[in-house]
Motif scaffolding. Sequence first.
Motif, PDB file in Angstrom:
ATOM      1  N   GLU A 120      60.656  50.790  46.710  1.00  0.00           N
ATOM      2  CA  GLU A 120      60.215  51.566  45.657  1.00  0.00           C
ATOM      3  C   GLU A 120      58.881  51.898  45.341  1.00  0.00           C
ATOM      4  O   GLU A 120      58.621  52.829  44.950  1.00  0.00           O
ATOM      5  CB  GLU A 120      61.188  51.054  44.433  1.00  0.00           C
ATOM      6  N   ALA A 121      58.038  50.782  45.321  1.00  0.00           N
ATOM      7  CA  ALA A 121      56.728  50.671  45.313  1.00  0.00           C
ATOM      8  C   ALA A 121      55.942  51.565  46.204  1.00  0.00           C
ATOM      9  O   ALA A 121      55.095  52.354  46.055  1.00  0.00           O
ATOM     10  CB  ALA A 121      56.191  49.313  45.070  1.00  0.00           C
ATOM     11  N   HIS A 122      56.318  51.447  47.431  1.00  0.00           N
ATOM     12  CA  HIS A 122      55.697  52.406  48.644  1.00  0.00           C
ATOM     13  C   HIS A 122      55.996  53.874  48.200  1.00  0.00           C
ATOM     14  O   HIS A 122      55.092  54.851  48.328  1.00  0.00           O
ATOM     15  CB  HIS A 122      56.536  51.985  49.884  1.00  0.00           C
ATOM     16  N   PHE A 123      57.213  54.080  47.672  1.00  0.00           N
ATOM     17  CA  PHE A 123      57.539  55.663  47.411  1.00  0.00           C
ATOM     18  C   PHE A 123      56.807  55.990  46.282  1.00  0.00           C
ATOM     19  O   PHE A 123      56.502  57.004  46.306  1.00  0.00           O
ATOM     20  CB  PHE A 123      58.995  55.656  47.123  1.00  0.00           C
ATOM     21  N   GLU A 124      56.689  55.204  45.151  1.00  0.00           N
ATOM     22  CA  GLU A 124      55.702  55.600  44.214  1.00  0.00           C
ATOM     23  C   GLU A 124      54.382  55.851  44.500  1.00  0.00           C
ATOM     24  O   GLU A 124      53.873  56.765  44.059  1.00  0.00           O
ATOM     25  CB  GLU A 124      55.937  54.491  43.020  1.00  0.00           C
ATOM     26  N   LEU A 125      53.904  55.031  45.386  1.00  0.00           N
ATOM     27  CA  LEU A 125      52.218  55.172  45.743  1.00  0.00           C
ATOM     28  C   LEU A 125      52.336  56.382  46.615  1.00  0.00           C
ATOM     29  O   LEU A 125      51.519  57.216  46.383  1.00  0.00           O
ATOM     30  CB  LEU A 125      51.921  53.834  46.511  1.00  0.00           C
ATOM     31  N   GLY A 126      53.379  56.535  47.431  1.00  0.00           N
ATOM     32  CA  GLY A 126      53.495  57.780  48.293  1.00  0.00           C
ATOM     33  C   GLY A 126      53.193  59.008  47.464  1.00  0.00           C
ATOM     34  O   GLY A 126      52.506  59.847  47.600  1.00  0.00           O
ATOM     35  N   HIS A 127      53.952  58.843  46.485  1.00  0.00           N
ATOM     36  CA  HIS A 127      54.250  60.373  45.475  1.00  0.00           C
ATOM     37  C   HIS A 127      52.911  60.466  44.878  1.00  0.00           C
ATOM     38  O   HIS A 127      52.292  61.474  44.836  1.00  0.00           O
ATOM     39  CB  HIS A 127      55.349  59.841  44.462  1.00  0.00           C
ATOM     40  N   LEU A 128      52.250  59.345  44.276  1.00  0.00           N
ATOM     41  CA  LEU A 128      50.803  59.405  43.762  1.00  0.00           C
ATOM     42  C   LEU A 128      49.970  59.900  44.722  1.00  0.00           C
ATOM     43  O   LEU A 128      49.140  61.065  44.327  1.00  0.00           O
ATOM     44  CB  LEU A 128      50.417  57.973  43.300  1.00  0.00           C
ATOM     45  N   LEU A 129      49.976  59.367  45.982  1.00  0.00           N
ATOM     46  CA  LEU A 129      48.947  59.854  46.890  1.00  0.00           C
ATOM     47  C   LEU A 129      49.030  61.292  47.409  1.00  0.00           C
ATOM     48  O   LEU A 129      48.036  61.979  47.569  1.00  0.00           O
ATOM     49  CB  LEU A 129      49.012  58.958  48.102  1.00  0.00           C
ATOM     50  N   HIS A 130      50.288  61.751  47.320  1.00  0.00           N
ATOM     51  CA  HIS A 130      50.681  63.185  47.818  1.00  0.00           C
ATOM     52  C   HIS A 130      50.172  64.050  46.707  1.00  0.00           C
ATOM     53  O   HIS A 130      49.610  65.217  46.969  1.00  0.00           O
ATOM     54  CB  HIS A 130      52.160  63.217  48.138  1.00  0.00           C
ATOM     55  N   ARG A 131      50.494  63.544  45.378  1.00  0.00           N
ATOM     56  CA  ARG A 131      50.004  64.479  44.453  1.00  0.00           C
ATOM     57  C   ARG A 131      48.384  64.687  44.169  1.00  0.00           C
ATOM     58  O   ARG A 131      48.271  65.816  43.855  1.00  0.00           O
ATOM     59  CB  ARG A 131      50.527  63.630  43.057  1.00  0.00           C
ATOM     60  N   VAL A 132      47.753  63.842  44.676  1.00  0.00           N
ATOM     61  CA  VAL A 132      46.295  64.027  44.636  1.00  0.00           C
ATOM     62  C   VAL A 132      45.737  64.385  46.152  1.00  0.00           C
ATOM     63  O   VAL A 132      44.566  64.234  46.339  1.00  0.00           O
ATOM     64  CB  VAL A 132      45.525  62.809  44.228  1.00  0.00           C
ATOM     65  N   GLY A 133      46.693  64.925  46.916  1.00  0.00           N
ATOM     66  CA  GLY A 133      46.058  65.423  47.958  1.00  0.00           C
ATOM     67  C   GLY A 133      45.640  64.446  49.362  1.00  0.00           C
ATOM     68  O   GLY A 133      45.128  64.787  50.234  1.00  0.00           O
ATOM     69  N   ARG A 134      45.932  63.034  49.082  1.00  0.00           N
ATOM     70  CA  ARG A 134      45.702  62.068  50.312  1.00  0.00           C
ATOM     71  C   ARG A 134      46.952  62.178  51.107  1.00  0.00           C
ATOM     72  O   ARG A 134      47.758  61.155  51.507  1.00  0.00           O
ATOM     73  CB  ARG A 134      45.285  60.852  49.410  1.00  0.00           C
ATOM     74  N   GLN A 141      52.947  55.703  53.546  1.00  0.00           N
ATOM     75  CA  GLN A 141      53.741  55.155  52.441  1.00  0.00           C
ATOM     76  C   GLN A 141      55.309  55.667  52.608  1.00  0.00           C
ATOM     77  O   GLN A 141      56.272  54.856  52.531  1.00  0.00           O
ATOM     78  CB  GLN A 141      53.394  55.497  51.013  1.00  0.00           C
ATOM     79  N   PHE A 142      55.507  56.942  52.568  1.00  0.00           N
ATOM     80  CA  PHE A 142      56.949  57.473  52.957  1.00  0.00           C
ATOM     81  C   PHE A 142      57.481  56.844  54.152  1.00  0.00           C
ATOM     82  O   PHE A 142      58.688  56.562  54.023  1.00  0.00           O
ATOM     83  CB  PHE A 142      56.806  59.018  52.863  1.00  0.00           C
ATOM     84  N   ARG A 143      56.665  56.881  55.085  1.00  0.00           N
ATOM     85  CA  ARG A 143      57.497  56.256  56.501  1.00  0.00           C
ATOM     86  C   ARG A 143      57.652  54.927  56.203  1.00  0.00           C
ATOM     87  O   ARG A 143      58.750  54.325  56.744  1.00  0.00           O
ATOM     88  CB  ARG A 143      56.394  56.662  57.649  1.00  0.00           C
ATOM     89  N   SER A 144      56.779  54.103  55.316  1.00  0.00           N
ATOM     90  CA  SER A 144      57.270  52.895  55.244  1.00  0.00           C
ATOM     91  C   SER A 144      58.733  52.465  54.491  1.00  0.00           C
ATOM     92  O   SER A 144      59.360  51.732  54.762  1.00  0.00           O
ATOM     93  CB  SER A 144      56.176  52.038  54.194  1.00  0.00           C
ATOM     94  N   VAL A 145      58.890  53.649  53.693  1.00  0.00           N
ATOM     95  CA  VAL A 145      60.068  53.725  52.940  1.00  0.00           C
ATOM     96  C   VAL A 145      61.102  53.911  53.844  1.00  0.00           C
ATOM     97  O   VAL A 145      62.067  53.046  53.784  1.00  0.00           O
ATOM     98  CB  VAL A 145      59.933  54.620  51.755  1.00  0.00           C
ATOM     99  N   LEU A 146      61.266  54.749  54.731  1.00  0.00           N
ATOM    100  CA  LEU A 146      62.078  55.295  55.588  1.00  0.00           C
ATOM    101  C   LEU A 146      62.446  53.991  56.703  1.00  0.00           C
ATOM    102  O   LEU A 146      63.623  54.068  57.011  1.00  0.00           O
ATOM    103  CB  LEU A 146      61.920  56.539  56.295  1.00  0.00           C
ATOM    104  N   ARG A 147      61.390  53.392  56.967  1.00  0.00           N
ATOM    105  CA  ARG A 147      61.740  52.280  57.862  1.00  0.00           C
ATOM    106  C   ARG A 147      62.747  51.368  57.164  1.00  0.00           C
ATOM    107  O   ARG A 147      63.613  50.724  57.888  1.00  0.00           O
ATOM    108  CB  ARG A 147      60.502  51.625  58.375  1.00  0.00           C
TER     109      ARG A 147
END
Length: 160
Positions: A120-134, A141-147
Amino acid sequence: MTQPSPVLPEVLAKALAQALERAQECLTRRDIDGAEQAIIPLARLGLSTHPDVLGAMGAIRMYQGRLPEAVALLTQGRAAAPQDSALALNLGRALSALGRVADAEAAMREALQLQRGWAEAHFELGHLLHRVGRLAEAEAQFRSVLRQMPALTHAKLALG
């Protein structure tokens, strides 16, 4: 992982657990007023500064869109329970909603330090990073979630 709550007399511990459970049930149903009403009596029992109460009230304030209050409550909760990963992640969510990206990222990364591999934390961080273009960092982060959770549709969609 949530740190154990401070030691309370049995009757207070029971009241706390019951109120938090009722509040969580209400939040799951999106009954924000019901969640708040479940928590308010804890203040009369002298539990208004308990980290779990601060966390619940912080979450309620986020649902209400009262983000500065949410940040204040969650920050106070973090000070009382610095090893509580859920408080760290919720603080990150509130900071993110306020547009305080660097602070939000720091709080989310702290949650991951406290509870390594927390999807859940990886997903939230991934969402934040995606939102700011990183995007490369978000993808990691999303791949970590999917693993951990290969069927999680939101993470798959975020990767495109």
